[in-house]
Write an enzyme that holds these catalytic residues in place. Sequence first.
Site, PDB file in Angstrom:
ATOM      1  N   ASP A  92     -14.108  -4.995  -1.589  1.00 33.42           N
ATOM      2  CA  ASP A  92     -14.456  -5.069  -3.012  1.00 33.42           C
ATOM      3  C   ASP A  92     -14.382  -6.504  -3.519  1.00 33.42           C
ATOM      4  O   ASP A  92     -15.210  -6.938  -4.321  1.00 33.42           O
ATOM      5  CB  ASP A  92     -13.529  -4.181  -3.834  1.00 33.42           C
ATOM      6  CG  ASP A  92     -13.936  -2.717  -3.794  1.00 33.42           C
ATOM      7  OD1 ASP A  92     -14.920  -2.408  -3.095  1.00 33.42           O
ATOM      8  OD2 ASP A  92     -13.289  -1.889  -4.448  1.00 33.42           O
ATOM      9  N   TYR A  97      -3.725   5.675   3.953  1.00 31.96           N
ATOM     10  CA  TYR A  97      -4.425   6.716   3.202  1.00 31.96           C
ATOM     11  C   TYR A  97      -4.302   8.088   3.848  1.00 31.96           C
ATOM     12  O   TYR A  97      -4.448   9.108   3.185  1.00 31.96           O
ATOM     13  CB  TYR A  97      -5.905   6.356   3.056  1.00 31.96           C
ATOM     14  CG  TYR A  97      -6.183   5.151   2.186  1.00 31.96           C
ATOM     15  CD1 TYR A  97      -5.184   4.560   1.426  1.00 31.96           C
ATOM     16  CD2 TYR A  97      -7.450   4.587   2.134  1.00 31.96           C
ATOM     17  CE1 TYR A  97      -5.428   3.451   0.638  1.00 31.96           C
ATOM     18  CE2 TYR A  97      -7.719   3.482   1.339  1.00 31.96           C
ATOM     19  CZ  TYR A  97      -6.702   2.912   0.597  1.00 31.96           C
ATOM     20  OH  TYR A  97      -6.956   1.819  -0.187  1.00 31.96           O
ATOM     21  N   LYS A  99      -1.013  -7.911   8.660  1.00 31.28           N
ATOM     22  CA  LYS A  99       0.221  -8.442   8.045  1.00 31.28           C
ATOM     23  C   LYS A  99       1.315  -8.363   9.098  1.00 31.28           C
ATOM     24  O   LYS A  99       2.360  -7.744   8.926  1.00 31.28           O
ATOM     25  CB  LYS A  99       0.567  -7.625   6.793  1.00 31.28           C
ATOM     26  CG  LYS A  99       1.611  -8.262   5.886  1.00 31.28           C
ATOM     27  CD  LYS A  99       1.165  -9.575   5.289  1.00 31.28           C
ATOM     28  CE  LYS A  99       2.246 -10.093   4.319  1.00 31.28           C
ATOM     29  NZ  LYS A  99       1.991 -11.495   3.919  1.00 31.28           N
ATOM     30  N   ASP A 103      -3.034 -11.669   2.816  1.00 28.03           N
ATOM     31  CA  ASP A 103      -2.919 -12.418   1.567  1.00 28.03           C
ATOM     32  C   ASP A 103      -3.682 -13.742   1.656  1.00 28.03           C
ATOM     33  O   ASP A 103      -4.362 -14.156   0.704  1.00 28.03           O
ATOM     34  CB  ASP A 103      -1.456 -12.655   1.186  1.00 28.03           C
ATOM     35  CG  ASP A 103      -0.577 -13.055   2.357  1.00 28.03           C
ATOM     36  OD1 ASP A 103      -1.049 -13.038   3.512  1.00 28.03           O
ATOM     37  OD2 ASP A 103       0.595 -13.391   2.124  1.00 28.03           O
ATOM     38  N   ASP A 131     -10.401  -1.796   2.215  1.00 32.19           N
ATOM     39  CA  ASP A 131     -10.792  -1.269   0.911  1.00 32.19           C
ATOM     40  C   ASP A 131     -10.705  -2.371  -0.140  1.00 32.19           C
ATOM     41  O   ASP A 131     -11.631  -2.593  -0.928  1.00 32.19           O
ATOM     42  CB  ASP A 131      -9.863  -0.101   0.552  1.00 32.19           C
ATOM     43  CG  ASP A 131     -10.347   0.686  -0.652  1.00 32.19           C
ATOM     44  OD1 ASP A 131     -11.432   0.370  -1.200  1.00 32.19           O
ATOM     45  OD2 ASP A 131      -9.646   1.629  -1.061  1.00 32.19           O
TER      46      ASP A 131
END
Length: 368
Positions: free
Chosen positions: A256, A145, A196, A228, A252
């Site tokens: 959620d 970001y 990852k 994942d 993020d």
Amino acid sequence: MKTFKIAALAGDGIGPEVMREAIKILRAVEQKFSLSFQLTEAPVGWAGIDAAGKALPDTTLALCKQSDAILFGSVGLPDRDPTIPKEERPERAALLRIRKEFGLFANLRPVQLPKALSHVCPLSPDRQGNGIDILVVRELTGGMYFGQPKKTEDLGNGQQRAIDTMVYTTAEIERIAHVSFRAAQLRRNKVTSIDKANVLENGVLWREVVTRVGKEYPGVALEHMFVDNAAMQLMLKPTQFDVMLCENMFGDILSDEAAALAGSLGMLPSASLGATSGEQTFGFYEPAGGTAPDIAGKNLANPIAQILSTALMLRYSFKLNDAANAIDAAVAQAINSGLRTGDIFNVADTTARKTGTREMGDAIAAGI
């Protein structure tokens, strides 16, 4: 007696209603534990624009800088004055500026599903165990970001190329790792670090640094999990998680996903933490939901997320763990007694009683 200075910024929509209940809880905590809170209210969001012409008035920012912590409601009214530029609207001009001004690099989002609210969870009861209790710790100022270069290039022939850069330094990873391990010490002593590392260089460095930091906390168990797989495990067996440590983008997304397990945004608090000075950590505490303008002023909003955000403030900024635990216990007591705001009410539950914002706050204050 030490006085803790709190900037109370209620904001827009249901913000003033739920902030009123949080302040009610703080007054109950004062009496119970012989504490002193200096609460000063100030406008922010559209309330700031109305009062001073900007979403984060200079006087409000000055108050925040003089305070030990910020207790925040919510800002943003999507349908109001679309002519105002994006950078001047409350979501950016207030929230993002506060994050930058105070160096808030660690976002903590607890996700709790009490057994009494099993019906609001999208998972079947057999996957919920004795209740879900997860803390997602998200690094908030690095990663894709904020990495540079970040741009869109014109390649000609109608083609464009968008570039985002994922960047982390050792120091950035170390400081968010310490936040996670210290949080785990206040909970069930387990950290699951999400990366990852099989594909990303960032993931390799992330895993190496977190492993090294973890050795400073021998009482906390550490495991690593690819992002994942973590997304899948949240649906298959969420009870395996205690603290989930995530870089910015992964946090993020996963926070959620985890939030959906609690069934209502009205149940989800959050904390954004800055640097620690001495024994005190500056923090920004807000419910995870929005302004909900459709129910504002109707005594319908669930104040629990705001109240639990207050408990996070006591725990992480002021180190008042007993007082924070008292709030958590009072919230649990209110829920177990059958009190339900509309977002968590189920007509099939014959033991539940539908209640309003004010009445839920009264019950929690009485519980303290």
